[in-house]
Enzyme design. Structure first.
Site, mmCIF file in Angstrom:
data_model
loop_
_atom_site.group_PDB
_atom_site.id
_atom_site.type_symbol
_atom_site.label_atom_id
_atom_site.label_comp_id
_atom_site.label_asym_id
_atom_site.label_seq_id
_atom_site.Cartn_x
_atom_site.Cartn_y
_atom_site.Cartn_z
ATOM 1 N N THR B 48 0.873 -1.181 0.000
ATOM 2 C CA THR B 48 0.000 0.000 0.000
ATOM 3 C C THR B 48 0.910 1.230 0.000
ATOM 4 O O THR B 48 2.131 1.093 -0.038
ATOM 5 C CB THR B 48 -0.891 0.046 1.264
ATOM 6 O OG1 THR B 48 -0.040 0.240 2.396
ATOM 7 C CG2 THR B 48 -1.683 -1.228 1.448
ATOM 8 N N CYS B 49 0.285 2.420 0.112
ATOM 9 C CA CYS B 49 1.135 3.618 0.121
ATOM 10 C C CYS B 49 1.953 3.703 1.407
ATOM 11 O O CYS B 49 2.954 4.424 1.463
ATOM 12 C CB CYS B 49 0.297 4.870 -0.080
ATOM 13 S SG CYS B 49 -1.045 4.998 1.081
ATOM 14 N N ASN B 50 1.531 3.005 2.437
ATOM 15 C CA ASN B 50 2.242 3.095 3.718
ATOM 16 C C ASN B 50 3.243 1.972 3.950
ATOM 17 O O ASN B 50 4.088 2.071 4.839
ATOM 18 C CB ASN B 50 1.252 3.105 4.882
ATOM 19 C CG ASN B 50 0.543 4.433 4.977
ATOM 20 O OD1 ASN B 50 1.113 5.461 4.624
ATOM 21 N ND2 ASN B 50 -0.698 4.421 5.411
ATOM 22 N N ARG B 51 3.118 0.879 3.224
ATOM 23 C CA ARG B 51 4.029 -0.241 3.470
ATOM 24 C C ARG B 51 4.066 -1.176 2.272
ATOM 25 O O ARG B 51 3.083 -1.301 1.522
ATOM 26 C CB ARG B 51 3.604 -1.037 4.708
ATOM 27 C CG ARG B 51 2.277 -1.770 4.537
ATOM 28 C CD ARG B 51 1.906 -2.564 5.758
ATOM 29 N NE ARG B 51 1.559 -1.688 6.869
ATOM 30 C CZ ARG B 51 2.165 -1.688 8.047
ATOM 31 N NH1 ARG B 51 3.152 -2.540 8.282
ATOM 32 N NH2 ARG B 51 1.793 -0.869 8.994
ATOM 33 N N HIS B 98 3.518 -9.872 13.639
ATOM 34 C CA HIS B 98 3.568 -8.636 12.849
ATOM 35 C C HIS B 98 2.349 -8.554 11.921
ATOM 36 O O HIS B 98 1.652 -7.529 11.881
ATOM 37 C CB HIS B 98 4.866 -8.594 12.041
ATOM 38 C CG HIS B 98 4.970 -7.391 11.163
ATOM 39 N ND1 HIS B 98 5.370 -6.156 11.631
ATOM 40 C CD2 HIS B 98 4.676 -7.214 9.846
ATOM 41 C CE1 HIS B 98 5.328 -5.288 10.641
ATOM 42 N NE2 HIS B 98 4.919 -5.894 9.550
ATOM 43 N N SER B 108 -0.940 0.605 11.849
ATOM 44 C CA SER B 108 -1.290 1.567 10.797
ATOM 45 C C SER B 108 -0.913 2.993 11.165
ATOM 46 O O SER B 108 -0.736 3.311 12.343
ATOM 47 C CB SER B 108 -2.798 1.523 10.533
ATOM 48 O OG SER B 108 -3.162 0.268 10.060
ATOM 49 N N GLU B 113 -7.296 1.834 11.620
ATOM 50 C CA GLU B 113 -7.963 2.178 10.349
ATOM 51 C C GLU B 113 -8.720 0.962 9.788
ATOM 52 O O GLU B 113 -8.221 -0.168 9.848
ATOM 53 C CB GLU B 113 -6.950 2.693 9.317
ATOM 54 C CG GLU B 113 -5.957 1.641 8.862
ATOM 55 C CD GLU B 113 -5.344 1.964 7.514
ATOM 56 O OE1 GLU B 113 -6.084 2.386 6.635
ATOM 57 O OE2 GLU B 113 -4.140 1.750 7.358
ATOM 58 N N GLY B 192 -16.510 26.476 -0.798
ATOM 59 C CA GLY B 192 -15.116 26.228 -1.214
ATOM 60 C C GLY B 192 -15.038 24.858 -1.859
ATOM 61 O O GLY B 192 -15.589 23.888 -1.334
ATOM 62 N N GLU B 195 -9.672 20.617 -1.798
ATOM 63 C CA GLU B 195 -9.544 19.190 -1.467
ATOM 64 C C GLU B 195 -10.263 18.830 -0.173
ATOM 65 O O GLU B 195 -10.982 17.835 -0.102
ATOM 66 C CB GLU B 195 -8.051 18.846 -1.344
ATOM 67 C CG GLU B 195 -7.803 17.360 -1.234
ATOM 68 C CD GLU B 195 -6.347 17.048 -0.929
ATOM 69 O OE1 GLU B 195 -6.029 15.887 -0.701
ATOM 70 O OE2 GLU B 195 -5.525 17.987 -0.912
ATOM 71 N N MET B 196 -10.092 19.683 0.880
ATOM 72 C CA MET B 196 -10.724 19.364 2.164
ATOM 73 C C MET B 196 -12.243 19.410 2.062
ATOM 74 O O MET B 196 -12.949 18.581 2.623
ATOM 75 C CB MET B 196 -10.222 20.335 3.244
ATOM 76 C CG MET B 196 -10.630 19.956 4.647
ATOM 77 S SD MET B 196 -10.232 18.242 5.079
ATOM 78 C CE MET B 196 -8.686 18.469 5.893
#
Lengths: 271, 428
Positions: B48-51, B98, B108, B113, B192, B195-196
């Site tokens: 994933t983008c994190n691991r 793990h 995470s 998450e 507005g 993105e947020m």
């Protein structure tokens, strides 16, 4: 048997109350489903106790302080049970379960038995009158509990505190809806109950009997109740105003009861 | 010999390197088969983008762990020193623990998450499905991942590790739900089109809000967002009118001054608004004049307030880690018992095969020389079988018990030596 069943029901309500308190103190987001089952089970046992009372003494548990308090506790438990099944209102039990436990404990201490007092007004119309009045008071108790939770949740949200009240209590809209529904049901029932009582008094005694403490209390309750519904009329702040009137109004009605009760020592027929 | 995880994650490795290593689609399948052919008996890659983590099993030595390490180093273009710093390797029960912590969301970036379980399931299914080629997840990694997903499910069901709002947009939704209950059909204005604002709108749409209006200084950007997510585009001129009816107003503009004044909100109520209004100011600098929050019926929250909800949720989730770890510990122990038990099966099979061969040979010789009638020959056959079973019962049981205690290596070695299994040509 009547006393034993009442004792079992009391333990059931107590356990449900403890479960709610533990859930709240433990910062859980909701009461476990077991809490609803406990309330349902306790209400079922109490219904058995009230039926056993009728079978044993040959009358409905509506006359005398012990039986009256038990019936009122049962009706409040029914309101709570219905609300918790129909919506996410379980936390209302935080306020109502102690009320139910206190009423039932008081009934057991006094003794759940007939008063033995001969009544002029009796029979089916009397039963309707008392049951409707009790439903009215139970509805008011529920509106009080929902209103109290509304005010606490409102304060948390306005002051931007996101602690256990924020997590555990239902949404403001849910509490407002519960308060409104119970107030409407209770007010209609109380109005019908009082109308029956007055109709009987006028028909058979030819008077309003306005000096009777029961009548004074009934009239006061009705006026306060009308105030609760009236507070809903208006603009953006009407929901909070209605919650405030429910809480203070119920407190006033309970205080008035205690004062009138003390003033009328020995009046077993008065709730 | 064992199960290994070799990987890098947001705990150890900066984003630019993680991005270089990430695998997806055809590249992931190529990598699975490359590692399968380079010493790994089984492989699953979770990226994933994190691991990016490679779960591999090898039969004889640590070939799979070495191949996975070399693969990650090459893909990330890492020096030996960087690889030593960023890439971690864990084996057997540490590898299982793990994975179970990863699936449970404990490892995470956002504690607990919810998406992680689906991502792990998808990684496992990629390796377990054939897609016209040999599957790279065999019985041991399949068992490991199935146990992991089951443990992750238990952690989610039995703890509050996933409860509450853990991001600013989800905190906005949590606040809206605390005021309105269900958000089905609640009218919403997003001020507005950045993105947020889009993220918040997406979260609110997931909850069933309707009548969405996106108000922006330039209509074009609002129209672009509306084209993607639905609703109606508007300019700031319509704000006073929109404030009279919208239940939820979320502001996320880049304006340097207040876009909504307290007076504008007060006017909405003076002009007949009765319902409460939730004002979410997620802009910096703020879009809503703070005085609007003191109006009865208005609930105003800025980005600090929303972050407070997130922090409170995360603090509560952190309090659940010990309970989650207890469930994970149980899962690891269950898996390792099964895994070690499996490792003695070949020794038991070899032992029984060897003994059966001897029995058959001796039985044939005895039958040839003794000329027994068929009934007696059958009785002798049964007798020798029963005798053999009785003799082998104790060693078999001891081997299984040793596996449960984690002594399977030494006891299996002793069995091979005592019964001369290796001399028989390694029938396992």
């Amino acid at each position: 048997m009547v006393t034993i069943l009442h004792g079992v029901a009391l333990l059931g309500y107590l356990a449900a109350g403890v479960l709610q308190t533990v859930s709240f103190a433990g910062e859980r987001a909701e009461v476990p489903r077991g809490g609803v089952l406990l309330i349902g089970g306790a209400a079922l046992v109490q219904l058995g106790a009230l039926v056993a009372f009728g079978a044993r003494f040959g009358e409905l548990p509506l006359v005398g302080l012990g039986p009256s308090l038990s019936t009122l506790a049962f009706l409040i438990a029914l309101f709570l049970l219905f609300a918790t099944i129909a919506s996410d209102a379980r936390p209302v039990g935080l306020v109502l379960l102690p009320v139910i436990v206190a009423l039932l404990a008081a009934a057991l201490l006094i003794g759940v038995r007939p008063s033995g007092e001969p009544l002029a007004f009796s029979g089916a119309w009397f039963s309707f009158h008392v049951v409707l009045a009790f439903v009215g008071v139970a509805g008011f108790a529920f509106a009080f509990a929902a209103g109290l939770l509304y005010l606490l949740q409102f304060r948390e949200l306005k002051s931007k505190r996101f602690g256990r009240i924020f997590r555990f209590f239902p949404a403001l809209n849910t509490l407002d809806r519960l308060g409104r529904s119970s107030a409407v049901v209770g007010f209609c029932a109380l109005t019908a109950g009082l109308a029956l009582g007055w109709a009987w008094t006028i028909r058979f005694r030819g008077t309003f009997a306005m000096g009777d403490p029961q009548v004074i209390w009934g009239a006061l309750t009705w006026v306060v109740f009308a105030g609760v519904l009236g507070a809903r009329i208006g603009g953006a702040g009407s929901n909070r105003r209605a919650a405030l009137v429910s809480v203070w109004g119920f407190a006033l009605v309970v205080l008035a009861y205690v004062v009138l009760r003390l003033a009328q020592a020995g009046g077993a027929a008065f709730l | 010999m064992g199960v290994h995880v070799v990987g890098l994650s947001h705990h150890t490795t900066p984003l630019p390197i993680r991005e270089r290593v990430t695998l997806d689609g055809p590249e992931l399948h190529e990598a699975l088969h490359a590692l399968h052919g380079a010493g790994a008996a089984e492989v699953v890659i979770f990226s994933t983008c994190n691991r990016t983590e490679i779960y591999a099993r090898d039969d004889a030595d640590d070939a799979a762990a070495g191949a996975a390490h070399a693969f990650l180093r090459a893909r990330g273009g890492l020096s030996e020193e960087d690889a030593g710093r960023f890439v971690y390797t864990r084996s057997d029960d540490a590898a299982a623990r793990h994975l179970f912590r990863v699936v449970s969301g404990i490892d995470s970036l956002v504690l607990g998450e919810p998406q992680i379980q689906g991502q792990v399931r998808s990684a496992y299914e990629s390796a377990a499905s054939q897609n016209g080629r040999e599957r790279t997840a065999g019985p041991i990694l399949s068992r490991l991942f199935e146990t992991a997903l089951s443990v992750g499910g238990r952690v989610r069901a039995e703890t509050r590790l996933g409860a509450g709002a853990a991001s600013v947009p989800s905190a906005a939704v949590a606040l809206a739900r605390k005021i309105f209950g269900s958000l089905q059909g609640r009218s919403t204005v997003i001020v507005g089109a950045g993105e947020m604002g889009e993220l918040t709108l997406q979260c609110l749409l997931d909850e069933g809000v309707s009548g969405v209006v996106v108000a922006n200084r330039t209509a074009q950007r609002a129209e672009n967002l509306v084209a993607r997510l639905g609703g109606e585009a508007a300019t700031f001129e319509r704000l006073p009118e929109l404030l009279r009816t919208a239940s939820i107003v979320a502001c996320a503009t880049a304006a340097p001054h207040h876009v909504i004044s307290a007076d504008m909100v007060a006017r909405a109520f003076r002009e007949g608004r009765k319902e409460p209004m939730l004002l979410l100011d997620i802009a910096l600098p703020r879009d809503v004049e703070p005085g609007a929050g003191s109006i009865d019926g208005v609930f105003l929250y800025d980005v600090d307030d929303l972050q407070q909800v997130v922090d409170s949720t995360l603090a509560q989730r952190r309090g659940e880690i010990d309970r989650a770890d207890a469930i994970i510990g149980h899962g690891v122990s269950e898996f390792m018992t099964w895994y070690r038990g499996r490792s003695v099966v070949p020794v038991i099979q070899a032992l029984r095969g060897h003994a059966e061969q001897l029995r058959q040979a001796e039985l044939e010789r005895a039958l040839r020389s003794a000329h027994l009638d068929p009934q007696t020959a059958a009785a002798v056959d049964v007798l020798t079988k029963q005798l053999l079973n009785k003799i082998l019962h104790a060693p078999t049981t001891r081997l299984r018990e040793a596996a449960k205690d984690g002594r399977e290596g030494e006891v299996a070695e002793a069995a091979r030596y005592l019964f001369g299994l290796d001399e028989m040509g390694g029938q396992d």
